[in-house]
Write a protein that holds these residues in place. Structure first.
Motif, PDB file in Angstrom:
ATOM      1  N   GLN A   2      -4.352 -23.287 -12.115  1.00 26.49           N
ATOM      2  CA  GLN A   2      -2.982 -23.692 -11.806  1.00 26.49           C
ATOM      3  C   GLN A   2      -2.800 -23.914 -10.299  1.00 26.49           C
ATOM      4  N   GLN A   3      -2.146 -25.049  -9.955  1.00 27.12           N
ATOM      5  CA  GLN A   3      -1.885 -25.357  -8.549  1.00 27.12           C
ATOM      6  C   GLN A   3      -0.905 -24.335  -7.964  1.00 27.12           C
ATOM      7  N   GLN A   4      -1.262 -23.774  -6.824  1.00 27.95           N
ATOM      8  CA  GLN A   4      -0.399 -22.782  -6.204  1.00 27.95           C
ATOM      9  C   GLN A   4       0.767 -23.446  -5.487  1.00 27.95           C
ATOM     10  N   LYS A   5       1.885 -22.765  -5.485  1.00 23.60           N
ATOM     11  CA  LYS A   5       3.056 -23.285  -4.787  1.00 23.60           C
ATOM     12  C   LYS A   5       2.912 -23.077  -3.286  1.00 23.60           C
ATOM     13  N   GLU A   6       3.401 -24.056  -2.533  1.00 23.97           N
ATOM     14  CA  GLU A   6       3.421 -23.962  -1.082  1.00 23.97           C
ATOM     15  C   GLU A   6       4.863 -24.133  -0.611  1.00 23.97           C
ATOM     16  N   HIS A   7       5.265 -23.324   0.345  1.00 26.84           N
ATOM     17  CA  HIS A   7       6.616 -23.386   0.899  1.00 26.84           C
ATOM     18  C   HIS A   7       6.516 -23.574   2.410  1.00 26.84           C
ATOM     19  N   GLN A   8       7.538 -24.189   2.984  1.00 29.98           N
ATOM     20  CA  GLN A   8       7.606 -24.340   4.431  1.00 29.98           C
ATOM     21  C   GLN A   8       9.010 -23.989   4.913  1.00 29.98           C
ATOM     22  N   CYS A   9       9.083 -23.415   6.105  1.00 27.88           N
ATOM     23  CA  CYS A   9      10.383 -23.090   6.691  1.00 27.88           C
ATOM     24  C   CYS A   9      10.212 -22.899   8.191  1.00 27.88           C
ATOM     25  N   ASP A  10      11.323 -22.795   8.876  1.00 26.32           N
ATOM     26  CA  ASP A  10      11.253 -22.468  10.305  1.00 26.32           C
ATOM     27  C   ASP A  10      11.004 -20.979  10.502  1.00 26.32           C
ATOM     28  N   VAL A  11      11.719 -20.175   9.723  1.00 28.32           N
ATOM     29  CA  VAL A  11      11.603 -18.715   9.851  1.00 28.32           C
ATOM     30  C   VAL A  11      11.458 -18.094   8.471  1.00 28.32           C
ATOM     31  N   LEU A  27      20.426 -17.024  12.388  1.00 26.56           N
ATOM     32  CA  LEU A  27      19.550 -18.168  12.653  1.00 26.56           C
ATOM     33  C   LEU A  27      19.903 -19.414  11.846  1.00 26.56           C
ATOM     34  N   ALA A  28      20.529 -19.222  10.707  1.00 22.67           N
ATOM     35  CA  ALA A  28      20.588 -20.284   9.707  1.00 22.67           C
ATOM     36  C   ALA A  28      21.436 -21.489  10.099  1.00 22.67           C
ATOM     37  N   ASP A  29      22.326 -21.349  11.071  1.00 19.76           N
ATOM     38  CA  ASP A  29      23.096 -22.525  11.488  1.00 19.76           C
ATOM     39  C   ASP A  29      22.212 -23.558  12.173  1.00 19.76           C
ATOM     40  N   GLN A  30      21.053 -23.110  12.677  1.00 17.06           N
ATOM     41  CA  GLN A  30      20.173 -24.029  13.401  1.00 17.06           C
ATOM     42  C   GLN A  30      18.796 -24.204  12.779  1.00 17.06           C
ATOM     43  N   LEU A  31      18.382 -23.270  11.938  1.00 17.36           N
ATOM     44  CA  LEU A  31      17.021 -23.286  11.404  1.00 17.36           C
ATOM     45  C   LEU A  31      17.008 -23.117   9.889  1.00 17.36           C
ATOM     46  N   ARG A  32      15.912 -23.585   9.282  1.00 10.74           N
ATOM     47  CA  ARG A  32      15.702 -23.376   7.845  1.00 10.74           C
ATOM     48  C   ARG A  32      15.038 -22.009   7.659  1.00 10.74           C
ATOM     49  N   VAL A  33      15.659 -21.183   6.846  1.00 11.34           N
ATOM     50  CA  VAL A  33      15.226 -19.796   6.698  1.00 11.34           C
ATOM     51  C   VAL A  33      14.866 -19.510   5.240  1.00 11.34           C
ATOM     52  N   VAL A 148      24.777 -14.728   2.735  1.00 12.26           N
ATOM     53  CA  VAL A 148      23.532 -15.507   2.712  1.00 12.26           C
ATOM     54  C   VAL A 148      23.465 -16.411   1.486  1.00 12.26           C
ATOM     55  N   LYS A 149      24.035 -15.965   0.387  1.00  5.87           N
ATOM     56  CA  LYS A 149      24.007 -16.779  -0.830  1.00  5.87           C
ATOM     57  C   LYS A 149      24.798 -18.072  -0.663  1.00  5.87           C
ATOM     58  N   SER A 150      25.770 -18.050   0.199  1.00  7.00           N
ATOM     59  CA  SER A 150      26.607 -19.239   0.366  1.00  7.00           C
ATOM     60  C   SER A 150      26.149 -20.138   1.506  1.00  7.00           C
ATOM     61  N   HIS A 151      25.063 -19.753   2.195  1.00  5.38           N
ATOM     62  CA  HIS A 151      24.615 -20.558   3.344  1.00  5.38           C
ATOM     63  C   HIS A 151      23.585 -21.584   2.898  1.00  5.38           C
ATOM     64  N   PRO A 152      23.817 -22.872   3.177  1.00  3.66           N
ATOM     65  CA  PRO A 152      22.908 -23.916   2.691  1.00  3.66           C
ATOM     66  C   PRO A 152      21.520 -23.900   3.310  1.00  3.66           C
ATOM     67  N   ASN A 153      21.349 -23.284   4.474  1.00  4.29           N
ATOM     68  CA  ASN A 153      20.048 -23.282   5.155  1.00  4.29           C
ATOM     69  C   ASN A 153      19.202 -22.049   4.844  1.00  4.29           C
ATOM     70  N   ILE A 154      19.716 -21.176   3.972  1.00  2.83           N
ATOM     71  CA  ILE A 154      18.969 -19.963   3.617  1.00  2.83           C
ATOM     72  C   ILE A 154      18.485 -20.070   2.180  1.00  2.83           C
TER      73      ILE A 154
END
Length: 536
Positions: A2-11, A27-33, A148-154
């Motif tokens: 099975q192909q493993q999942k890969e994720h990317q983020c700033d933090v 951090l989330a207003d400026q970065l993908r977390v 955090v649940k309501s933040h689009p960048n988290i």
């Protein structure tokens, strides 16, 4: 395969308690977390913190007083710069929590002015503890989770274990950088990889290494063990705080009776009803936790009893229920009415004062890797943590780390392509009993040999046993697919070794480390720092 999942983020933030969620929101207003949560998002030590958070809000109090109290509680081993930094930023940190919606208790004074209700706990010379009744941690955790649940960048990854950090060294690249982590998805039972420009450890402490603990199951020292394996120094691991008053009842294990109850007049007594804390310290029940825990341990061993008792029944019933509704309800559920009878209590492993070494920005020895909260050693706690400084440290250093990350968004923090997890040479285990047996053995000998009172002989026995366990577990780890219990046991045995080695290096009794072989204080104490061996 099975192909493993890969994720990317700033933090990538590993841990979802007060430290991790505070950092994510900063951090989330400026970065993908990405926030990694080992269990459900709300679960963790923050949720169960009862007492409150220390900060100077009273005009009769001062930052200097908060600093002085913390230094005294730390028994000569605090880093004064870290203590000063934390106390100076405490009010700002609490105002940020208030802005997030944390409902700290308030009242109106005689002039009708709305103020925060401040309580007092052991080691504090003033009332400076903000609280939400007797469930402050729950209020903080629920509030931050909602945010955090309501933040689009988290992005929230629940039911994931971190396996190991991915460093430049592991990738054959120059320098000492952290580029991400391997994580185990508990739902699919697959290892996935997360590439990140920055990684922050906010995994909490390691009190699960002991047989009796107030901590939830997730407190298995994962961040400390991963950082050590990655090449970070750790410090002061010998100072594990035993909370003096954990409820002693077969139907309510791991349940804390908050320090604030003693702050509001509860006293400890022997089974015959007599008080004993005045015999040990002039501050009696308001002495620092190490003194209270050791006194309880002494009385239990001297008398041969299974527990002692905490009594607040002399206070008015309405006062007790108003100030301690959660504890009142919990005790009542197991047949104890705290308005009429004392509470049976015992000490339990509660807080890891040492951890991964960081500076005031939360930076570790590895570039782009941060550690905040209980996983970190900042120097704030020294040889003993003062009550209600722990959640404070989480928020203060989350803000500090966030400022540093945002100020260092440079080209050298670019994402690196990471290799997938290799499990081509492992199989499913048919010997899970090995893990179960080793798990129980580890926690039992740590309690017996590396507990509240230690000796050199006990520590030597513990070290010998943990080294045998490590060999068994590493052999197992190389041959079988990972599981939650295997990952936690691997980390706990690593942390157990660090605790034992730190304890063996300290040739004195100070704060939370008490040894019968060296009962006196060293006149020139220094932190115990361990450096990972150089890998060839």
């Amino acid at each position: 395969m099975q192909q493993q999942k890969e994720h990317q983020c700033d933090v990538l933030i590993i841990g979802s308690g007060a430290a991790g969620l505070s950092l994510a929101l900063q951090l989330a207003d400026q970065l993908r977390v990405i926030v990694l949560s080992k269990g459900p998002l709300r679960e963790g030590s923050t949720l169960y913190a009862q007492g409150g958070i220390a900060a100077v809000f009273d005009e009769n109090d001062s930052i200097d007083s908060h600093v002085s109290d913390t230094l005294i509680a730390g028994a000569g081993l605090c880093d004064e710069a870290a203590v000063q930094f934390t106390a100076e930023h405490a009010k700002t940190a609490m105002e940020w929590l208030i802005a997030q919606g944390v409902p700290f208790d308030q009242y109106r004074d005689e002039d009708g002015v709305l103020k925060y209700h401040l309580t007092r706990e052991g080691g504090h010379s003033h009332r400076r503890i903000l609280h939400a009744a007797d469930a402050t941690g729950r209020a903080v955790q629920i509030t931050l989770v909602d945010q955090v649940k309501s933040h689009p960048n988290i992005r929230l990854l629940e039911n994931y274990n971190a396996v190991d950090l991915i460093t430049a060294e592991k990738l054959g690249l120059p320098g000492q950088h952290c580029h991400g982590a391997y994580v185990w998805n508990r739902n699919s039972e697959q290892v996935e990889v997360i590439a990140a420009r920055f990684v922050a450890l906010a995994t909490g402490g390691a009190s699960k290494v002991y047989l009796y603990t107030s901590n939830p199951d997730v407190a298995s020292g994962d961040g400390i063990a991963m950082a050590w394996r990655a090449g970070c120094r750790v410090a002061n691991m010998e100072f594990n705080q035993f909370h003096p008053t954990s409820l002693y009842h077969p139907e309510a294990q791991n349940y804390l009776i908050t320090e604030a109850m003693r702050g509001e007049g509860a006293y400890l007594q022997r089974p015959d009803g007599s008080r004993f804390m005045p015999d040990f310290d002039e501050r009696a029940e308001l002495a620092p936790r190490d003194i209270v825990a050791r006194a309880i341990d002494f009385e239990m061993k001297r008398l041969g009893v299974a527990c002692v008792y905490l009594n607040i029944s002399h206070k008015p019933k309405d006062f007790i229920i108003e100030h301690f509704p959660t504890i009142y309800a919990k005790c009542l559920s197991v047949g104890i009415d705290i308005t009429k009878q004392p509470i049976p209590v015992v000490p339990a492993a509660h807080y890891t004062c040492g951890g991964v070494m960081t500076n005031l920005n939360g930076q570790t020895d590895i570039a782009n890797l941060y550690a905040i909260g209980e996983v970190a050693y900042t120097g704030l706690h020294g040889a003993n943590r003062m009550a209600s400084n722990s959640l404070l440290e989480c928020v203060v250093f989350a803000q500090s780390a966030a400022r540093h990350i945002l100020a260092n968004l440079t080209a050298n923090t670019a994402l690196v392509k990471l290799p997938q997890w290799d499990e081509s040479r492992v199989s499913n285990s048919d010997e899970e009993v090995v893990i179960t047996h080793n798990w129980h053995e580890l926690r039992l000998f740590m309690w017996d040999f590396v507990g509240i009172v230690r000796t050199t002989k006990r520590l030597e026995r513990a070290l010998h046993r943990v080294e045998l366990l490590q060999r068994e577990i590493e052999e197992y780890y190389r041959h079988f697919r990972v599981s939650n219990n295997l990952l936690e046991l691997r980390n706990l045995t690593m942390v157990a070794e660090l605790i034992i080695r730190c304890a063996m290096e300290r040739k004195e009794s100070r704060g939370l480390h008490y040894t019968l072989d060296y009962p006196e204080l060293d006149p020139l104490p220094t932190p115990t720092v361990l450096t990972p061996p150089v890998r060839s």
